[in-house]
Scaffold this motif. Sequence first.
Motif, short mmCIF file in Angstrom:
data_model
loop_
_atom_site.label_atom_id
_atom_site.label_comp_id
_atom_site.label_asym_id
_atom_site.label_seq_id
_atom_site.Cartn_x
_atom_site.Cartn_y
_atom_site.Cartn_z
N VAL A 1 -48.50 26.54 -27.64
CA VAL A 1 -49.20 25.08 -27.82
C VAL A 1 -49.24 24.65 -29.00
O VAL A 1 -50.15 25.43 -29.78
N VAL A 2 -49.02 23.48 -29.48
CA VAL A 2 -49.12 22.90 -30.74
C VAL A 2 -49.83 21.73 -30.75
O VAL A 2 -49.79 20.75 -29.82
N VAL A 3 -50.98 21.59 -31.41
CA VAL A 3 -51.99 20.52 -31.50
C VAL A 3 -51.81 19.46 -32.47
O VAL A 3 -51.26 19.88 -33.58
N GLU A 4 -52.03 18.55 -32.18
CA GLU A 4 -51.61 17.07 -33.55
C GLU A 4 -52.77 17.24 -34.35
O GLU A 4 -53.95 17.62 -34.19
N PRO A 5 -52.20 17.37 -35.65
CA PRO A 5 -52.88 17.53 -36.85
C PRO A 5 -54.18 16.59 -37.02
O PRO A 5 -55.07 16.82 -37.50
N VAL A 6 -54.19 15.32 -36.49
CA VAL A 6 -55.10 14.37 -36.60
C VAL A 6 -55.70 14.10 -35.25
O VAL A 6 -57.18 14.25 -35.46
N ALA A 7 -55.15 13.97 -34.16
CA ALA A 7 -55.66 13.39 -32.86
C ALA A 7 -56.43 14.60 -32.35
O ALA A 7 -57.28 14.55 -31.47
N GLY A 8 -55.90 15.89 -32.65
CA GLY A 8 -56.58 17.05 -32.00
C GLY A 8 -55.87 17.51 -30.47
O GLY A 8 -56.38 18.14 -29.87
N GLN A 9 -54.99 16.50 -30.13
CA GLN A 9 -54.38 16.45 -28.86
C GLN A 9 -53.19 17.37 -28.78
O GLN A 9 -52.83 17.62 -29.98
N VAL A 10 -52.71 17.84 -27.61
CA VAL A 10 -51.58 18.54 -27.46
C VAL A 10 -50.28 17.67 -27.97
O VAL A 10 -50.01 16.80 -27.69
N ARG A 11 -49.72 18.42 -28.94
CA ARG A 11 -48.47 17.65 -29.54
C ARG A 11 -47.11 18.28 -28.84
O ARG A 11 -46.22 17.45 -28.52
N SER A 12 -47.13 19.58 -28.68
CA SER A 12 -46.01 20.27 -27.97
C SER A 12 -46.38 21.49 -27.29
O SER A 12 -47.33 21.99 -27.58
N VAL A 13 -45.56 21.72 -25.95
CA VAL A 13 -45.65 22.93 -25.49
C VAL A 13 -44.28 23.50 -25.70
O VAL A 13 -43.43 22.90 -24.99
N PHE A 14 -44.13 24.65 -26.40
CA PHE A 14 -43.00 25.47 -26.37
C PHE A 14 -42.78 26.57 -25.20
O PHE A 14 -43.62 26.69 -24.55
N GLN A 15 -41.47 26.65 -25.01
CA GLN A 15 -40.78 27.61 -24.02
C GLN A 15 -41.48 27.13 -22.53
O GLN A 15 -41.74 27.97 -21.63
N VAL A 16 -41.27 25.85 -22.34
CA VAL A 16 -41.65 25.12 -21.19
C VAL A 16 -40.92 25.62 -19.95
O VAL A 16 -41.50 25.27 -18.94
N HIS A 17 -39.92 26.16 -19.96
CA HIS A 17 -38.96 26.35 -18.88
C HIS A 17 -39.54 27.65 -18.22
O HIS A 17 -39.30 28.15 -17.05
N LYS A 18 -40.45 28.48 -19.07
CA LYS A 18 -40.97 29.65 -18.55
C LYS A 18 -42.53 29.28 -18.06
O LYS A 18 -43.10 30.15 -17.29
N LEU A 19 -42.94 28.02 -18.13
CA LEU A 19 -44.35 27.71 -17.57
C LEU A 19 -43.96 26.64 -16.51
O LEU A 19 -44.94 26.55 -15.86
N SER A 20 -42.95 26.20 -16.36
CA SER A 20 -42.77 25.11 -15.28
C SER A 20 -41.58 25.40 -14.59
O SER A 20 -40.55 25.37 -15.12
N LYS A 21 -41.35 25.83 -13.19
CA LYS A 21 -40.46 25.95 -12.75
C LYS A 21 -39.52 24.79 -12.35
O LYS A 21 -38.46 24.68 -12.35
N PRO A 22 -40.13 23.69 -12.15
CA PRO A 22 -39.35 22.42 -11.92
C PRO A 22 -38.27 22.07 -13.21
O PRO A 22 -37.21 21.82 -13.07
#
Length: 304
Positions: A77-98
């Motif tokens: 999980v990568v967080v926005e440098p300014v807003a502090g919100q989630v920017r990206s979630v990697f390896q998402v195919h292993k976290l989400s079956k759909p």
Amino acid sequence: MSDRSDRYPTRLTEPAPHLERTDPTVWGRITSPELTGFDANGYAMIPDLLSPEEVAAFGAEIGHLAADPVLYGDERVVVEPVAGQVRSVFQVHKLSKPIAELLTESRIVGLAEQILGSAVYLHQSRVNYMPGFGGSGFAWHSDFETWHAEDGMPAPRAVSLSIALTDNFPFNGSLMLMPGSHRTFVPCLGETPDGHYRESLREQRFGVPTNDDITFLAARFGITQFTGRAGSALLFDSNLMHGSSNNITPFPRSNIFLVFNSVENALDEPYAAPRRRPAHIAAREVTPVRRVPEAVAALADQAR
């Protein structure tokens, strides 16, 4: 590594001329009409790749991922440098079956196979979020430059598929592209710091062209944008120059981002970095994506 041929040297100490690409752009045979201009432009826009119902379902899915407290602190999980919100979630195919099921469908992986002319494997998967009032842009760059330098990808025989889950307007940080720039490799300056990926995924400072490089390329190729309603998609060459500006509007932007590499272009050791990046950023398990026919996928959708 010393006797290895490097046709795309980068992360140099001195400026070097741009290199005209000798590798093909299209390695296979194009059968989808939407991909007709891919060879010349280095990208293709595909309207309505997902239905409105699928957009809603996947939008809810990635919303759950971004809000999952278990994932906070996970290096995927990568967080926005300014807003502090989630920017990206990697390896998402292993976290989400759909999402894992989606990428195996012929309408998805089949696009990559046409361009790359071989079986393909998943080099990288992620979900990108660009929140309103604080979503940070991406500096101009070629993905292949990074994948070559830091992951050891030998040739630009990879494509990225960005599937929009929100409307992409010209004003909410939509991706900017330089048509035809995929045929020019731009060597970048600066030695890659150890562990560079930790910062580059939030704000890239190495592996980016100079302002003079971008000025020259923009004059030569021009700039266009990937805009369109949710469900549309952009398939683009790994060496295409692209970037995006910050999102200061109230309209967030999010997408599913899948990178397919040819099984004949498996990663080697990094060409210009001290060590490999983690597997969630650059997969080294070359397992071909097994295509699922559309009829089977439709039945699976109904079952869900």
